[in-house]
Scaffold this active site. Sequence first.
Site, PDB file in Angstrom:
ATOM      1  N   HIS A 203      51.972  67.455 -40.514  1.00 56.59           N
ATOM      2  CA  HIS A 203      50.542  67.624 -40.257  1.00 56.59           C
ATOM      3  C   HIS A 203      50.050  69.036 -40.594  1.00 56.59           C
ATOM      4  CE1 HIS A 203      46.668  66.570 -38.673  1.00 56.59           C
ATOM      5  NE2 HIS A 203      46.651  67.713 -38.027  1.00 56.59           N
ATOM      6  N   HIS A 213      42.912  77.142 -39.269  1.00 57.07           N
ATOM      7  CA  HIS A 213      44.317  76.884 -38.917  1.00 57.07           C
ATOM      8  C   HIS A 213      45.286  77.841 -39.609  1.00 57.07           C
ATOM      9  CE1 HIS A 213      42.619  73.400 -37.077  1.00 57.07           C
ATOM     10  NE2 HIS A 213      42.279  72.867 -38.218  1.00 57.07           N
ATOM     11  N   VAL A 241      44.111  71.030 -42.456  1.00 59.47           N
ATOM     12  CA  VAL A 241      43.011  71.822 -43.019  1.00 59.47           C
ATOM     13  C   VAL A 241      42.217  70.912 -43.958  1.00 59.47           C
ATOM     14  CG1 VAL A 241      42.435  73.808 -44.443  1.00 59.47           C
ATOM     15  CG2 VAL A 241      44.393  73.914 -42.884  1.00 59.47           C
ATOM     16  N   HIS A 242      40.914  70.796 -43.724  1.00 59.03           N
ATOM     17  CA  HIS A 242      40.102  69.859 -44.510  1.00 59.03           C
ATOM     18  C   HIS A 242      39.664  70.500 -45.822  1.00 59.03           C
ATOM     19  CE1 HIS A 242      40.130  66.762 -41.442  1.00 59.03           C
ATOM     20  NE2 HIS A 242      40.151  67.773 -40.594  1.00 59.03           N
TER      21      HIS A 242
END
Length: 353
Positions: A203, A213, A241-242
């Site tokens: 993740h 993050h 992280v998007h």
Amino acid sequence: MALLKAFDPFVICLLCLILSASDFCNGGITSSFVRKEYSPDMPLDSDVFQVPPGYNEPQQVHITQGDADGRGVIISWITPDEPGSNTVLYWSENSKHKNRADGTFVRYKFFNYTSGYIHHCTINKLEGETTPFKPYTHRYYVPYESSHSTSPLWYSIKRASAYVIVLSSYSAYGKSTPQYKWLSDELPKVDRSETPWLILLMHCPIYNSNSHHYMEGESMRVVYESWFVKYKVDVVFAGHVHAYERSKRVSNIAYNIVNGMCTPVNDQSAPVYITIGDGGNHDGPAIGMVEPQPSFSAYREASFGHGIFDVKNRTHACFSWHRNQDGRATEADSLWFHNRYWNPLGKSFVASY
Ligand SMILES: *[C@@H]1O[C@H](CO)[C@@H](O)[C@H](O)[C@H]1NC(C)=O
Ligand SMILES: *[C@@H]1O[C@H](CO)[C@@H](O)[C@H](O)[C@H]1NC(C)=O
């Protein structure tokens, strides 16, 4: 001599320029493409962001876990004009009986600012589910037992010519934990003649230069990175992280906190780390980046998209990343991967992916 002296500051100036330029050139590409942060369906002046109308109306309400095992909650809110009530009423679904909990309030001054009345009220001994990951494990069935894992949160599968290992960033992974023991048994089992490609999923990214993050994967890196290098993992995919980011082949295993060797170095036995948390989310992509772009980062872009890892044969795979806001299939980043175990470039390991 006099001439040289006169030029000294210029030379120093030039040197500084070169130094700072090389600083900024260290990393790879930061794409200038940035997805728009706010969408018209949730504008900043939307009523959900407004201060509630009315005298001393409670505002900024938030709910936090209130005890160690998840059976308590802390309700916090602010009243702007006077303390007002400290009481929270709560009840079970469909119950007529109302319970009460009484809290306290605090306020503070900072320079010339005086806060409102900040209330905190703890409600204890609530009934309900406290098992972590329960919805996840019920919704996403995985064949963890067949890889002798004791938990569905970490496991492995073989798929065609790839061996895929899934790790859990949010389960204990330190020495002597079940996940650590499982992975230490698992990695030596991978037979690269049968499955040439060794792929890891987790993740939290271990190499991430987005300010969202940032460094959150650091403790897992410390525990597992030397294994990733030793067993020649080809690629590590992470989410969290998007945004999208691809690392160079680097490792940081020489770093032991006290020796100061904290900059990742090029390492042709190391995996490429790809952050592929760009599937989309409701609050927009992760836009802030750590500047300057660190040397480990080859390409990063704050937008949504998807990647395709296309295994061609035992030595070659083609990875392509497509942003999805162009209205057409645009390959924004792509490269050939050369298998770490069956490296077609031989043992010399010249810079390659
Ligand atoms: C606090 O001080 C700052 C800087 O001096 C000033 O701009 C601001 O208006 C002041 N705020 C209040 C509430 O007095
Ligand atoms: C593997 O695939 C690559 C890319 O398509 C190709 O260049 C290479 O010759 C292939 N290797 C073998 C052994 O077929």
